[in-house]
Design a protein around this motif. Structure first.
Motif, PDB file in Angstrom:
ATOM      1  N   LYS A 140      14.541  41.929  44.081  1.00 52.54           N
ATOM      2  CA  LYS A 140      14.687  41.697  42.649  1.00 52.54           C
ATOM      3  C   LYS A 140      14.739  43.030  41.919  1.00 52.54           C
ATOM      4  CE  LYS A 140      12.904  37.109  41.623  1.00 52.54           C
ATOM      5  NZ  LYS A 140      11.933  36.369  40.799  1.00 52.54           N
ATOM      6  N   GLY A 141      15.354  42.992  40.737  1.00 52.53           N
ATOM      7  CA  GLY A 141      15.427  44.196  39.929  1.00 52.53           C
ATOM      8  C   GLY A 141      16.148  43.912  38.628  1.00 52.53           C
ATOM      9  N   THR A 142      16.495  44.968  37.907  1.00 55.02           N
ATOM     10  CA  THR A 142      17.195  44.827  36.629  1.00 55.02           C
ATOM     11  C   THR A 142      18.699  44.834  36.862  1.00 55.02           C
ATOM     12  OG1 THR A 142      15.373  45.892  35.463  1.00 55.02           O
ATOM     13  CG2 THR A 142      17.514  45.882  34.352  1.00 55.02           C
ATOM     14  N   CYS A 143      19.387  43.866  36.238  1.00 56.18           N
ATOM     15  CA  CYS A 143      20.843  43.740  36.404  1.00 56.18           C
ATOM     16  C   CYS A 143      21.541  45.020  35.950  1.00 56.18           C
ATOM     17  CB  CYS A 143      21.351  42.550  35.604  1.00 56.18           C
ATOM     18  SG  CYS A 143      23.157  42.452  35.524  1.00 56.18           S
ATOM     19  N   SER A 179      24.533  45.324  35.014  1.00 57.62           N
ATOM     20  CA  SER A 179      25.537  45.052  33.967  1.00 57.62           C
ATOM     21  C   SER A 179      24.896  44.802  32.608  1.00 57.62           C
ATOM     22  CB  SER A 179      26.391  43.842  34.355  1.00 57.62           C
ATOM     23  OG  SER A 179      27.143  44.117  35.506  1.00 57.62           O
ATOM     24  N   CYS A 180      23.984  43.794  32.544  1.00 56.07           N
ATOM     25  CA  CYS A 180      23.438  43.418  31.225  1.00 56.07           C
ATOM     26  C   CYS A 180      22.000  43.876  31.028  1.00 56.07           C
ATOM     27  CB  CYS A 180      23.534  41.910  31.032  1.00 56.07           C
ATOM     28  SG  CYS A 180      22.412  40.956  32.089  1.00 56.07           S
ATOM     29  N   LYS A 181      21.444  44.508  32.047  1.00 50.43           N
ATOM     30  CA  LYS A 181      20.090  45.088  31.995  1.00 50.43           C
ATOM     31  C   LYS A 181      18.980  44.033  31.870  1.00 50.43           C
ATOM     32  CE  LYS A 181      21.954  49.216  32.030  1.00 50.43           C
ATOM     33  NZ  LYS A 181      23.384  48.830  32.220  1.00 50.43           N
ATOM     34  N   THR A 182      19.279  42.777  32.264  1.00 55.12           N
ATOM     35  CA  THR A 182      18.232  41.747  32.288  1.00 55.12           C
ATOM     36  C   THR A 182      17.312  41.998  33.479  1.00 55.12           C
ATOM     37  OG1 THR A 182      19.730  40.135  31.296  1.00 55.12           O
ATOM     38  CG2 THR A 182      17.776  39.255  32.385  1.00 55.12           C
ATOM     39  N   ASN A 211      23.255  38.418  42.537  1.00 53.08           N
ATOM     40  CA  ASN A 211      23.936  38.073  41.285  1.00 53.08           C
ATOM     41  C   ASN A 211      22.933  37.887  40.166  1.00 53.08           C
ATOM     42  OD1 ASN A 211      23.322  35.337  42.561  1.00 53.08           O
ATOM     43  ND2 ASN A 211      23.959  34.748  40.510  1.00 53.08           N
ATOM     44  N   CYS A 212      23.436  38.047  38.939  1.00 51.64           N
ATOM     45  CA  CYS A 212      22.585  37.948  37.750  1.00 51.64           C
ATOM     46  C   CYS A 212      22.708  36.566  37.142  1.00 51.64           C
ATOM     47  CB  CYS A 212      23.001  39.017  36.735  1.00 51.64           C
ATOM     48  SG  CYS A 212      22.114  38.902  35.165  1.00 51.64           S
ATOM     49  N   GLU A 213      21.578  35.899  36.941  1.00 47.85           N
ATOM     50  CA  GLU A 213      21.599  34.564  36.343  1.00 47.85           C
ATOM     51  C   GLU A 213      21.875  34.628  34.845  1.00 47.85           C
ATOM     52  OE1 GLU A 213      18.008  32.541  37.412  1.00 47.85           O
ATOM     53  OE2 GLU A 213      18.708  32.093  39.444  1.00 47.85           O
TER      54      GLU A 213
END
Length: 550
Positions: free
Chosen positions: A144-147, A149-152, A159-161
């Motif tokens: 896990k980590g921070t996306c 692309s969008c920094k979520t 992939n980012c949910e």
């Protein structure tokens, strides 16, 4: 037209993962498969349905560790729950097994050895994320980590949910192990690969053979046109699964031995029943083989699986039947809304046959998603099954019991009408054969409308009040019961429990092969309720219970 001579058929559905309960998504597939198998059996074919729990992998190992039990204890407990819930939905497995068995170990090792002997296994070093605290390599979903692309924050490693971006774990900002919280480090390891590109020509022929639905064949062509990649079939210790022969500390990836579980489950059935294994699985097998699966696993079943079987000198499937996803009230199943419904929770509140009927009324031979609209569910089951089909039997049975000692008339009042019902059988059978269950159900309900129309026109309740018209009442109600018998024979694959209760009432078997004429001068048993109406309050209680469970 379906083949009228007896066929030898083996059918499978995808193996549920032994890390959680069955939910309604699993049931969509099991019910679809079970209806098709029951139809084949009702037509007199030798049709077998085998399945198993998919019992290997890191997730099971970690769940067991969290609960302070062994993986073996975890999979045994889940298997018992899966079998109980499947039985609650009338799923008629001929064998339900597990991939953590001697038969599956044997076939996994045997197929691997054959692939290796044919030059279809390669090995090379790869670099993976490694958890230094847990001392294990991490699959993408365990990072896990921070996306990027969008920094979520708190997004998984593939992939980012939040924004839908796809990436590799190396792209994550501040990645951590979802298991221990430690920062993963890169580490090299030797892995083993199935050389899928070497079987590209074989797969091209397979995809073009008509074995697959057109949508699925086109999807597989996208992958083959883009260039096939070698498939990583190994994982490093610690891992719950089968160790690769002659490779200490290396294990078969769960997706290598999961489909082999079909073979293992069938072999186990053969050992118990004396059936001939080779006539189903060898390259020259004369039996038909069908896999029912969801569209999310077509790469495994449509590419890796037939290529493995071919290289190993075993037969490939006659066909793979792919269905879409299940949505509830138009959206993805949601735990917060109570629409992520476990099989066991459903069975605590509603009759399994309501869902079997609703799924059948919506399923086709295509790959479309199926929506369980709960308002429509209540209305359709109550209107079709209770209001139309059960109604035929219940309204006629009372007259036959009161005035005619529960016995049908000696002659058929409307031979042409009965024949019209029997003549529809082949079209309905063809719809079942082609998995066009919604088409079959529509045809059956249309016949039920005709039967009710016949009774409404004859008005036995009016005739019964008129002196000297008893024989007409007897004839009309006997006719109604005979039409009901035909309808329930056609519906038996969908509603096996209601069919069993109908058989007890009719005192005869509801098999397609037994539809050879009316029941004349035939004694019935006292009528008992066959199915009650769906209570909308029970549906609300189910949603509340599912939300609480979540």
């Amino acid at each position: 037209m379906p083949d009228s001579s007896a066929r030898k058929i083996l059918v499978t559905s995808a193996l549920p993962y032994a890390n959680g309960s069955l939910h309604l998504g699993h049931l969509l597939e099991m019910v679809q498969t079970d209806i098709w198998v029951r139809f084949q059996k009702s037509r007199g074919h030798d049709c077998l349905y085998v399945c198993a729990d998919d019992a290997h992998g890191t997730a099971i190992m970690l769940t067991a560790e969290k609960q302070g039990i062994t993986p073996e204890e975890q999979i045994a407990r889940i298997k018992a729950e899966h079998e109980r819930d499947a039985a609650g939905f009338y799923i008629g497995f001929d064998n339900y097994y597990s991939t953590h068995t001697d038969e599956n170990r044997y076939w996994s090792e045997e197929i691997y050895r054959r692939l290796k002997a044919n030059g279809h296994i390669a090995s090379r070093a790869i670099v993976q994320a490694f958890d230094p605290e847990k001392q294990l390599f991490l699959a993408d979903r365990f990072i896990k980590g921070t996306c990027p692309s969008c920094k979520t924050p708190d997004q998984y490693g593939d992939n980012c949910e939040a924004c839908g971006a796809t990436y590799t774990p190396a792209d994550l900002i501040d990645p951590v192990s979802a298991i221990s919280g430690a920062r993963p480090v890169p580490r090299e390891s030797i892995h083993f690969f199935f050389t899928l590109p070497a079987l590209a020509d074989m797969l091209q022929d397979w995809i073009d053979s008509g074995t697959l639905q057109p949508q699925i064949a086109n999807k597989l062509r996208e992958w083959t046109d883009a260039g096939l990649q070698e498939w990583d079939i190994s994982r490093d210790a610690p891992y719950f699964g089968f160790e690769i022969p002659d490779e200490p500390g290396k294990y078969f990836y769960v997706w290598l031995d999961a489909p082999i579980g079909y073979i293992a489950s069938f072999q186990n059935l053969c050992e118990r029943s004396g059936r001939d294994f080779d006539s189903y699985w060898q390259a020259d097998a004369d039996a038909e083989l069908y896999h029912f699966i969801g569209k999310d696993i077509i790469n495994f079943h449509g590419l890796f699986w037939p290529a493995m079987l071919h290289s190993a000198g075993l037969r490939t499937p006659t066909a793979i039947y792919v269905h879409g996803f299940l949505t509830v009230n138009g959206t993805k199943m949601s735990k917060s809304r109570g629409t992520f419904i476990n099989a066991g929770t459903y069975l605590e509140h509603l009759d399994a046959e309501y869902l079997r009927y609703y799924f059948a009324a919506k399923l086709s031979g295509a790959v479309d998603d199926i929506d369980l609209n709960l308002e429509d569910f209540v209305q359709r089951v109550n209107a079709d099954v209770v209001g139309k089909i059960v109604n035929i039997a219940s309204r006629c049975a009372g007259f036959l019991r009161k005035g005619f000692a529960n016995t049908t008339a000696e002659s058929c009042a409307e031979p042409a009408l009965l024949q019209a019902f029997l003549d529809e059988g082949e079209a309905i059978a063809t719809a079942y054969e082609q998995r066009e269950f919604s088409k079959a159900v529509r045809a059956i309900v249309a016949l039920a409308d005709r039967a009710n129309q016949y009774i409404d026109e004859k008005k036995p309740w009016v005739l019964a009040r008129e002196t000297g018209r008893e024989q007409e009442v007897h004839a009309v109600c006997s006719m109604g019961v005979n039409l009901f018998r035909v309808l329930m024979t056609y519906l038996k694959p969908v509603l096996p429990g209601m069919a069993e209760r109908s058989e007890a009432f009719l005192q005869c078997s509801l098999d397609w092969t037994a539809l050879d004429g009316p029941l004349l001068g035939h004694e019935l048993a006292p009528f008992q309720p066959l199915l009650t109406r769906v209570d909308p309050a029970a549906v609300e209680a189910l949603l509340s219970a599912s939300a609480e469970t979540a």
